[in-house]
Design an enzyme around this catalytic site. Structure first.
Site, PDB file in Angstrom:
ATOM      1  N   SER A  44     -16.891 -39.379 -30.301  1.00 55.26           N
ATOM      2  CA  SER A  44     -17.384 -40.033 -29.087  1.00 55.26           C
ATOM      3  C   SER A  44     -16.999 -39.308 -27.812  1.00 55.26           C
ATOM      4  CB  SER A  44     -16.868 -41.472 -29.025  1.00 55.26           C
ATOM      5  OG  SER A  44     -15.449 -41.496 -29.052  1.00 55.26           O
ATOM      6  N   GLU A 213     -13.891 -51.451 -12.737  1.00 55.81           N
ATOM      7  CA  GLU A 213     -13.350 -52.721 -12.260  1.00 55.81           C
ATOM      8  C   GLU A 213     -14.308 -53.866 -12.604  1.00 55.81           C
ATOM      9  OE1 GLU A 213     -10.339 -53.145 -10.983  1.00 55.81           O
ATOM     10  OE2 GLU A 213     -10.048 -50.985 -11.353  1.00 55.81           O
ATOM     11  N   HIS A 229     -12.216 -42.261 -23.347  1.00 56.27           N
ATOM     12  CA  HIS A 229     -13.570 -41.786 -23.078  1.00 56.27           C
ATOM     13  C   HIS A 229     -13.736 -41.471 -21.596  1.00 56.27           C
ATOM     14  CE1 HIS A 229     -13.815 -44.288 -26.760  1.00 56.27           C
ATOM     15  NE2 HIS A 229     -14.463 -43.209 -27.175  1.00 56.27           N
TER      16      HIS A 229
END
Length: 277
Positions: A44, A213, A229
């Protein structure tokens, strides 16, 4: 360009790249017919992301920014795969069916190989991990392509002393040993990325990861604090790191790369509508 982004670019420029194994002839393929392709087999951290995952970004999405137009990227990296599960699912086969002499196969696994409690993915760094990686190497070589091993890029983790902490255990060293034994080009992305995170520090390095956020993105209504990631900025910097290493290693020629010292705006990253990998 923000102060943090300038710091990111400046810090990267100062990061040494640890590379191993004999250099390939950079001139190979000059004057050849048609574009050549860099295939990516990985997890990923490199994979193509789609709109439902944005702003999460794989570094393979940003690699073309640093390559001249006659080089193509074919990104086969998939979320959650290890060197073992990628093979077991038959994902190497289409790469080997398409790859041609003069192409490259970039091989980066480790994040999910570490999940040793999962029999579908876990590998032992000194045995099954190396055995699996060797299948990628041999497959590429049998087709006249060049395998390149990339140690797993580091997560963002800092200790109480604000020093970046390595998280991949024995896997990077196992890959380094395999590269040396088999004469395979090695991009030590683990060493280069942890040096980059250290140069940025605990706060500025946050910009390189998928940290959102609450309310900032409809894809993550409750927010996201991801230290594995990448954000668009992080993917760009890891792609820059990779392209620079490929050039310095002699895998790519100087005329194969571009923009290594230029700012690349994060808004150049786009996410197509498509299946979530």
């Amino acid at each position: 360009m923000s102060i943090t982004r300038r710091r990111t670019a400046a810090a990267f420029a100062a990061v040494p790249l640890a590379l191993a194994a004999p250099a390939f002839a950079a001139a190979h393929g000059r004057g050849g017919r048609g574009p050549r392709t860099l295939y990516i087999a990985g997890d990923s951290t490199a994979a193509q992301k789609y709109a439902p995952a944005a702003p999460e970004t794989g570094w393979g999405m940003a690699l073309p920014f640093f390559l001249t137009p006659y080089l193509r990227v074919s990104n086969h990296a998939v979320n959650g795969r290890s060197s073992k599960s990628f093979l077991d699912e038959g994902r190497l086969a289409p790469i080997l069916g398409a790859i041609r002499p003069g192409d490259w196969l970039l091989i980066q696994f480790g994040h999910n190989d570490e999940k040793t409690t999962d029999p579908a993915r876990g590998t032992d760094p000194c045995t099954t991990y190396q055995d699996c990686l060797l299948q990628y190497v041999k497959g590429a070589r049998e087709r006249g392509a060049r395998p390149v091993l990339l140690t797993p890029v580091e997560r963002r983790r800092f200790g109480a002393d604000h020093r970046a902490v390595a998280t991949h255990g024995e896997y990077p060293e196992a890959m380094r040993r395999l590269a040396a034994e088999e004469g395979v080009a090695l991009v030590d992305a683990q060493a280069a990325s942890i040096a980059l995170w250290q140069s940025l520090g605990p706060e500025a390095s946050m910009e390189c990861f998928n940290r959102v956020e609450p309310g900032e993105s409809p894809n993550y209504p409750d927010g996201k604090q991801d230290n594995t990631h990448f954000s668009p900025r992080g993917a760009i910097e890891v792609a820059r790191l990779t392209a620079r290493a490929l050039r310095e290693r002699g895998v790519l020629a100087p005329h194969d790369v571009r923009r290594l010292d230029e700012a690349v705006p994060a808004d150049r990253i786009t996410w197509s509508e498509g299946p979530v990998a």
